[in-house]
Design a protein around this motif. Structure first.
Motif, mmCIF file in Angstrom:
data_model
loop_
_atom_site.group_PDB
_atom_site.id
_atom_site.type_symbol
_atom_site.label_atom_id
_atom_site.label_comp_id
_atom_site.label_asym_id
_atom_site.label_seq_id
_atom_site.Cartn_x
_atom_site.Cartn_y
_atom_site.Cartn_z
ATOM 1 N N GLU A 177 0.880 -1.155 0.083
ATOM 2 C CA GLU A 177 0.086 0.024 0.184
ATOM 3 C C GLU A 177 0.922 1.337 -0.031
ATOM 4 O O GLU A 177 1.968 1.056 0.463
ATOM 5 C CB GLU A 177 -0.995 -0.023 1.065
ATOM 6 N N ASN A 178 0.193 2.348 -0.317
ATOM 7 C CA ASN A 178 1.116 3.381 -0.363
ATOM 8 C C ASN A 178 -0.290 4.697 -0.032
ATOM 9 O O ASN A 178 -1.052 5.144 -0.745
ATOM 10 C CB ASN A 178 1.506 4.140 -1.605
ATOM 11 N N PRO A 179 -0.270 5.043 1.317
ATOM 12 C CA PRO A 179 -1.281 5.813 1.740
ATOM 13 C C PRO A 179 -0.978 7.415 1.522
ATOM 14 O O PRO A 179 -1.833 8.343 1.803
ATOM 15 C CB PRO A 179 -1.283 5.842 3.412
ATOM 16 N N LYS A 180 0.213 7.553 1.054
ATOM 17 C CA LYS A 180 0.348 8.932 0.759
ATOM 18 C C LYS A 180 0.335 9.526 -1.078
ATOM 19 O O LYS A 180 0.033 10.499 -1.061
ATOM 20 C CB LYS A 180 1.936 9.226 0.698
ATOM 21 N N GLY A 181 0.172 8.268 -1.737
ATOM 22 C CA GLY A 181 -0.222 8.403 -3.026
ATOM 23 C C GLY A 181 0.736 8.679 -4.020
ATOM 24 O O GLY A 181 1.941 8.997 -3.735
ATOM 25 N N VAL A 201 -8.080 -4.889 -4.862
ATOM 26 C CA VAL A 201 -7.620 -3.362 -5.041
ATOM 27 C C VAL A 201 -8.405 -2.465 -4.672
ATOM 28 O O VAL A 201 -9.493 -2.240 -5.249
ATOM 29 C CB VAL A 201 -7.132 -3.405 -6.560
ATOM 30 N N THR A 202 -7.877 -1.554 -3.860
ATOM 31 C CA THR A 202 -8.910 -0.012 -3.706
ATOM 32 C C THR A 202 -7.942 0.998 -4.019
ATOM 33 O O THR A 202 -6.574 0.966 -3.977
ATOM 34 C CB THR A 202 -9.174 0.142 -2.368
ATOM 35 N N VAL A 203 -8.253 2.093 -4.787
ATOM 36 C CA VAL A 203 -7.817 3.439 -5.061
ATOM 37 C C VAL A 203 -8.570 4.350 -4.584
ATOM 38 O O VAL A 203 -9.973 4.635 -4.939
ATOM 39 C CB VAL A 203 -7.689 3.263 -6.557
ATOM 40 N N ASN A 204 -7.899 5.225 -3.806
ATOM 41 C CA ASN A 204 -8.435 6.330 -2.946
ATOM 42 C C ASN A 204 -9.730 5.963 -2.189
ATOM 43 O O ASN A 204 -11.014 6.517 -2.208
ATOM 44 C CB ASN A 204 -9.029 7.357 -3.949
ATOM 45 N N ASN A 205 -9.373 4.638 -1.575
ATOM 46 C CA ASN A 205 -10.430 3.991 -0.630
ATOM 47 C C ASN A 205 -11.843 3.551 -1.459
ATOM 48 O O ASN A 205 -12.614 3.170 -0.831
ATOM 49 C CB ASN A 205 -10.836 4.950 0.528
ATOM 50 N N THR A 206 -11.527 3.350 -2.507
ATOM 51 C CA THR A 206 -12.797 2.801 -3.153
ATOM 52 C C THR A 206 -12.136 1.692 -4.245
ATOM 53 O O THR A 206 -11.207 1.774 -4.866
ATOM 54 C CB THR A 206 -13.515 3.823 -4.421
ATOM 55 N N GLN A 207 -13.321 0.725 -4.183
ATOM 56 C CA GLN A 207 -12.630 -0.698 -5.121
ATOM 57 C C GLN A 207 -12.573 -0.206 -6.374
ATOM 58 O O GLN A 207 -12.888 0.642 -7.226
ATOM 59 C CB GLN A 207 -13.914 -1.696 -5.126
ATOM 60 N N TYR A 208 -11.400 -0.641 -7.069
ATOM 61 C CA TYR A 208 -10.896 -0.421 -8.375
ATOM 62 C C TYR A 208 -11.171 -1.539 -9.340
ATOM 63 O O TYR A 208 -10.891 -2.692 -8.872
ATOM 64 C CB TYR A 208 -9.380 -0.298 -8.089
ATOM 65 N N PRO A 215 -3.273 11.120 -15.439
ATOM 66 C CA PRO A 215 -2.273 11.246 -15.098
ATOM 67 C C PRO A 215 -1.440 12.387 -14.296
ATOM 68 O O PRO A 215 -0.516 12.513 -13.604
ATOM 69 C CB PRO A 215 -1.438 11.326 -16.536
ATOM 70 N N ASN A 216 -2.567 13.350 -13.992
ATOM 71 C CA ASN A 216 -2.195 14.629 -13.289
ATOM 72 C C ASN A 216 -2.348 14.620 -11.886
ATOM 73 O O ASN A 216 -2.517 15.818 -11.145
ATOM 74 C CB ASN A 216 -2.763 15.823 -13.942
ATOM 75 N N GLN A 217 -2.691 13.548 -11.291
ATOM 76 C CA GLN A 217 -2.754 13.665 -9.741
ATOM 77 C C GLN A 217 -2.039 12.238 -9.126
ATOM 78 O O GLN A 217 -1.708 11.139 -9.743
ATOM 79 C CB GLN A 217 -4.288 13.635 -9.444
ATOM 80 N N LYS A 218 -2.112 12.393 -7.724
ATOM 81 C CA LYS A 218 -1.675 11.019 -6.978
ATOM 82 C C LYS A 218 -2.736 10.040 -6.414
ATOM 83 O O LYS A 218 -3.929 10.810 -6.223
ATOM 84 C CB LYS A 218 -0.803 11.378 -5.874
ATOM 85 N N TYR A 219 -2.720 8.940 -6.358
ATOM 86 C CA TYR A 219 -3.467 8.146 -6.163
ATOM 87 C C TYR A 219 -3.249 7.374 -4.730
ATOM 88 O O TYR A 219 -2.014 6.623 -4.832
ATOM 89 C CB TYR A 219 -3.944 7.096 -6.990
ATOM 90 N N ILE A 220 -3.882 7.098 -3.695
ATOM 91 C CA ILE A 220 -3.590 6.176 -2.690
ATOM 92 C C ILE A 220 -4.297 4.974 -3.093
ATOM 93 O O ILE A 220 -5.150 4.662 -3.553
ATOM 94 C CB ILE A 220 -4.083 6.816 -1.084
ATOM 95 N N PHE A 221 -3.649 3.776 -2.445
ATOM 96 C CA PHE A 221 -4.093 2.746 -2.803
ATOM 97 C C PHE A 221 -3.785 1.458 -2.078
ATOM 98 O O PHE A 221 -2.697 1.608 -1.194
ATOM 99 C CB PHE A 221 -3.531 2.231 -4.285
ATOM 100 N N LYS A 222 -4.370 0.255 -2.085
ATOM 101 C CA LYS A 222 -4.074 -0.875 -1.363
ATOM 102 C C LYS A 222 -4.161 -2.103 -2.129
ATOM 103 O O LYS A 222 -5.239 -2.206 -2.665
ATOM 104 C CB LYS A 222 -4.630 -0.652 0.076
ATOM 105 N N ILE A 223 -3.229 -3.295 -2.241
ATOM 106 C CA ILE A 223 -3.403 -4.342 -2.931
ATOM 107 C C ILE A 223 -3.335 -5.347 -1.915
ATOM 108 O O ILE A 223 -2.494 -5.392 -1.337
ATOM 109 C CB ILE A 223 -2.650 -4.561 -3.938
ATOM 110 N N GLN A 224 -4.265 -6.402 -1.983
ATOM 111 C CA GLN A 224 -4.244 -7.379 -0.747
ATOM 112 C C GLN A 224 -4.594 -8.718 -1.199
ATOM 113 O O GLN A 224 -5.521 -8.903 -1.980
ATOM 114 C CB GLN A 224 -5.086 -6.811 0.474
ATOM 115 N N ASN A 225 -3.995 -9.725 -0.759
ATOM 116 C CA ASN A 225 -4.283 -11.192 -0.943
ATOM 117 C C ASN A 225 -5.596 -11.492 -0.058
ATOM 118 O O ASN A 225 -5.447 -10.927 1.150
ATOM 119 C CB ASN A 225 -3.023 -12.157 -0.893
ATOM 120 N N ARG A 226 -6.163 -12.281 -0.629
ATOM 121 C CA ARG A 226 -7.370 -12.342 -0.051
ATOM 122 C C ARG A 226 -7.408 -13.612 0.838
ATOM 123 O O ARG A 226 -6.525 -14.141 0.776
ATOM 124 C CB ARG A 226 -8.867 -12.800 -1.112
#
Length: 226
Positions: A177-181, A201-208, A215-226
């Protein structure tokens, strides 16, 4: 052969020259490095796309002036020519190349390449899946952020999104994960490979769901094995 594979093959042909430029550092405004190796790698891909895939448009970290316009085209290749430049310029092998192809806003294929480690993962690959309790986290975290991490996990900070994405998709990491973006070229190949292989997979705390990211912004994300 896939577009991603052809591009990585082209990069590998020039790998000795790219590596020879890893010590030619330039400090950018955000206090990160770019090297002549990054710039050469992007040029190699740009020239290759113009020759072999002229109907595709490139979105790349080192060409910010073209990215917003190119991302609106029907056929787009997204590239991070060298992800983990701090590692690359420090002589570490944990740096990578990230490539993603979209057509009409739909994901077509992706690849995570770690050339010095000879590790590659692309759309459609079948591979051995590991089970891990290790959590990868972004090197953008501060000391204070690290002290707040949830207890009960093993954590690793590697400083290369491609390396981290490769490991979470193959199961060597439980999560990353990258909580800073981070920007689209850092993450979108790994996000799509994670989806393809059944990870959460979530991007900006929403399911992706594989959508093309601006391309002009940063995205926080988390990837996790189930």
């Amino acid at each position: 052969m896939s577009i991603c594979s052809l591009i990585v093959n082209e990069i590998n042909l020039f790998l000795p020259e790219i590596l020879s430029k890893r010590n030619t550092r330039i400090l950018k405004e955000d206090d990160s490095y770019v090297t002549e190796g990054d710039i050469l790698c992007e040029k190699i891909v740009k020239d290759f796309i113009r020759e072999k895939f002229p109907d595709y448009f490139l979105v790349s970290e080192e060409s910010p002036e073209e990215n917003v316009i190119n991302s609106k085209k029907d056929k787009v290749i997204i590239l991070d020519p060298i992800d983990g430049t701090e590692n690359f310029t420090s002589g570490l092998k944990e740096w990578g190349v990230a490539i993603c192809v979209y057509e009409n806003g739909v994901h077509n294929e992706s690849m995570l390449a770690l050339p010095e480690l000879n590790c590659y993962l692309k759309t459609g690959d079948i591979f051995e899946k590991f089970e891990s309790r290790i959590c990868g986290i972004s090197s953008s975290l501060t000391k204070e952020d690290i002290l707040k991490l949830e207890p009960g996990f093993e954590y690793r900070i590697i400083g290369c999104a491609v390396y981290n994405m490769y490991n979470v998709v193959t199961g060597s990491f439980f999560s990353f994960e990258n909580p800073k973006g981070a920007k689209v070229w850092d993450i979108i190949p790994g996000l799509n490979l994670a989806l393809e292989n059944g990870l959460s997979v979530t991007v900006n705390n929403t399911q992706y769901h594989g959508e093309l990211l601006e391309p002009n912004q940063k995205y926080i994300f988390k990837i996790q094995n189930r």
